[in-house]
Write an enzyme that holds these catalytic residues in place. Structure first.
Site, mmCIF file in Angstrom:
data_model
loop_
_atom_site.group_PDB
_atom_site.id
_atom_site.type_symbol
_atom_site.label_atom_id
_atom_site.label_comp_id
_atom_site.label_asym_id
_atom_site.label_seq_id
_atom_site.Cartn_x
_atom_site.Cartn_y
_atom_site.Cartn_z
ATOM 1 N N SER A 1 0.823 -1.208 0.000
ATOM 2 C CA SER A 1 0.000 0.000 0.000
ATOM 3 C C SER A 1 0.857 1.258 0.000
ATOM 4 O O SER A 1 0.576 2.223 -0.721
ATOM 5 C CB SER A 1 -0.920 0.006 1.232
ATOM 6 N N ARG B 1 1.546 4.263 -3.014
ATOM 7 C CA ARG B 1 1.325 5.677 -2.724
ATOM 8 C C ARG B 1 2.601 6.493 -2.869
ATOM 9 O O ARG B 1 2.545 7.675 -3.223
ATOM 10 C CB ARG B 1 0.726 5.818 -1.322
ATOM 11 N N GLY C 1 -5.968 -3.483 -7.786
ATOM 12 C CA GLY C 1 -7.125 -2.678 -7.429
ATOM 13 C C GLY C 1 -6.731 -1.339 -6.839
ATOM 14 O O GLY C 1 -7.400 -0.323 -7.057
ATOM 15 N N ARG D 1 -14.199 -6.616 -10.893
ATOM 16 C CA ARG D 1 -14.300 -5.881 -9.633
ATOM 17 C C ARG D 1 -15.065 -4.570 -9.820
ATOM 18 O O ARG D 1 -14.768 -3.785 -10.720
ATOM 19 C CB ARG D 1 -12.900 -5.632 -9.061
ATOM 20 N N GLN E 1 -9.313 2.352 -0.136
ATOM 21 C CA GLN E 1 -9.114 2.689 -1.539
ATOM 22 C C GLN E 1 -10.079 3.782 -1.986
ATOM 23 O O GLN E 1 -9.682 4.742 -2.663
ATOM 24 C CB GLN E 1 -9.263 1.446 -2.415
ATOM 25 N N ASP F 1 -7.096 -7.873 4.745
ATOM 26 C CA ASP F 1 -6.244 -8.672 3.875
ATOM 27 C C ASP F 1 -5.671 -9.898 4.578
ATOM 28 O O ASP F 1 -5.152 -10.806 3.926
ATOM 29 C CB ASP F 1 -5.091 -7.822 3.319
ATOM 30 N N LYS G 1 -12.595 -8.584 -3.421
ATOM 31 C CA LYS G 1 -11.141 -8.584 -3.532
ATOM 32 C C LYS G 1 -10.763 -9.279 -4.841
ATOM 33 O O LYS G 1 -11.587 -9.440 -5.743
ATOM 34 C CB LYS G 1 -10.531 -9.277 -2.309
ATOM 35 N N ARG H 1 -13.139 -13.826 -1.539
ATOM 36 C CA ARG H 1 -12.262 -14.546 -0.611
ATOM 37 C C ARG H 1 -13.013 -15.355 0.429
ATOM 38 O O ARG H 1 -12.445 -16.270 1.025
ATOM 39 C CB ARG H 1 -11.286 -13.562 0.057
ATOM 40 N N ARG I 1 -2.910 -13.658 -2.000
ATOM 41 C CA ARG I 1 -3.055 -13.980 -0.580
ATOM 42 C C ARG I 1 -3.629 -15.381 -0.369
ATOM 43 O O ARG I 1 -3.300 -16.048 0.621
ATOM 44 C CB ARG I 1 -3.898 -12.916 0.119
#
Length: 429
Positions: free
Chosen positions: A24, A28, A95, A123, A170, A316, A343, A347, A389
């Protein structure tokens, strides 16, 4: 690589590993470096496929980004320095890239198109495109802008007050990035606290943003300045080894340089509730992104209930928590986790489906799952479903399986942890 035979029936894990950079924060750091003025340097950047997609998109927007000696140099010219791309901005499987980038592009007076892989195409994007349209951006796509490819013609944004219908870092971040370019002051109300990397990074790049009781306020027209960013290790990646150390007998693992942002530490609350033997050694709690070393040892675990405001702080990590619950005594209930459905995969269903193949006693609910422990896992052929994941969770699950485990589509793990199998092998030796 179509499939791989996983290590199984492991009796002990021991050693130290350096957790790769936070995904993340890596995303950024590129975005803020691009929209700030001056040269930004980034160290410990995560070179996973998702973050590389972010670099690729900003290069197409005219930003010079140089990779040298393990660091990034980003030569930003402010929001106004971004230029109209001559080709589609391909976000790959990310995403974060597409949703945050939409917030930036909503304020730019040019045309751009975003698309990604098959997972991204499934998504929903209305949660971002809806409020951006309210701010004045012209956005279209499949099913009225809900699915990619997404076309944006931005510029002339007006500030809004927006109440997020779901807790999503997000969506929040996309609106903050749009708000920085809007006329007036934008306010965003969160239903629950989510990761605050965007807010912290605005301050690190010389901007102003206020947060009070989940109300975020950002003024438009701000000029950001280049900064030096050190990316701490990703706590979501560390979680896989935290669980591995807790469930495998006679284990002791030291995880170096792990991010300890308080909006991301829900995994520690769960580990504590379940009785895990974990010690945090904080290194630099006063930095923009606190970090430290973590020691985890074999533990006697018990089931628990995971719900409410805790969920956004560990969304997550839920796949690996579900695995941990199969090795805990008693029942574990996970609820209020509908966000898992949007996700990389659904999930909830995917975790249940794959762990059942290994012999777990687990069932899906409308907003989570119920896991019955303590269960000895067996073996079988499982799939990541293209979700990094899920793939890592199954690799850790194999460690406690008696029989052979084959993982299909293991290459998805490189999205966030390119050296995962190398690190796992190091701890087994």
């Amino acid at each position: 690589m179509a499939s791989v035979k996983l290590k199984t029936n492991i009796n002990r894990l021991n050693g130290k590993i350096e957790i790769p950079g936070d995904k993340s924060i890596s995303h950024r750091s590129v975005m803020f470096g691009a929209i700030a003025h001056g040269e930004t340097t980034v160290t410990n950047f995560l070179p996973g496929e998702d973050c590389l997609s972010t670099i690729s998109c900003f290069r197409k927007l005219g930003v010079r980004i140089v990779e040298e000696n393990g660091r990034l140099r980003i030569f930003g010219k402010g929001f106004e320095g971004l230029t109209e791309p001559s080709e589609v901005l391909d976000v790959g499987n990310s995403g974060t890239t597409i949703r945050l980038l939409m917030g930036i592009l909503a304020g730019r007076p040019f045309f751009s198109t975003l698309a990604g892989d098959q997972s991204i195409a499934r998504r929903p994007m209305t949660r971002v495109t809806g409020p951006l349209k309210q701010m004045g951006a012209i956005i279209d796509g499949r099913k009225d802008g809900d699915y990619t490819p997404i076309a944006i013609r931005g510029g002339n944004l007006k500030s809004i007050h927006y109440q997020l219908p779901v807790a999503s870092a997000q969506v929040k971040s996309a609106l903050i990035l749009a708000g920085l370019q809007a006329e007036g002051t934008t306010t965003i109300q969160e239903p629950a606290e989510t990761r605050d990397h965007t807010e912290r990074m605005i301050r690190q790049f010389g901007g102003e943003i206020q947060t009070d009781q989940r109300l975020i306020t950002v003024k438009g027209g701000q000029r950001l300045r280049a900064a030096e960013v050190h990316v701490p290790g990703d706590i979501s990646s560390a979680a896989f080894f935290l669980v591995a150390g807790a469930v495998i007998p006679e284990s002791e693992i030291v995880l170096k340089n792990v991010g300890l942002n308080p909006t991301r530490t829900g995994i520690f609350e769960v580990l504590e509730k379940m009785g895990a033997n974990v010690q945090i050694i904080s290194n630099d709690p006063d930095s923009f992104e606190p970090s430290g070393d973590i020691v985890v040892k074999s533990s006697n675990l018990t089931g628990t209930i995971i719900e409410g405001d805790l969920i956004p702080k560990l969304i997550d990590e839920i796949p690996i928590i579900a695995l941990m619950a199969t090795q805990a005594k008693g029942k574990t209930i996970i609820k209020d986790a509908e966000e898992l459905k949007v996700k990389e995969t659904n999930r909830i269903d995917t975790v249940v489906e794959e762990l059942r193949k290994l012999g777990a006693s687990i069932e899906a609910t409308a907003d989570g799952m119920i896991i019955y422990g303590q269960t000895k896992l067996t073996g079988g052929t499982v799939s990541s479903h293209g979700d990094h994941r899920i793939g890592m969770m199954l690799a850790i699950a194999a460690l406690v399986c008696d029989g052979e485990v084959i993982l299909e589509n293991p290459e998805s793990i490189s999205v966030s942890y390119p050296n995962f199998f190398l690190h796992l092998h190091h701890l087994i030796q």
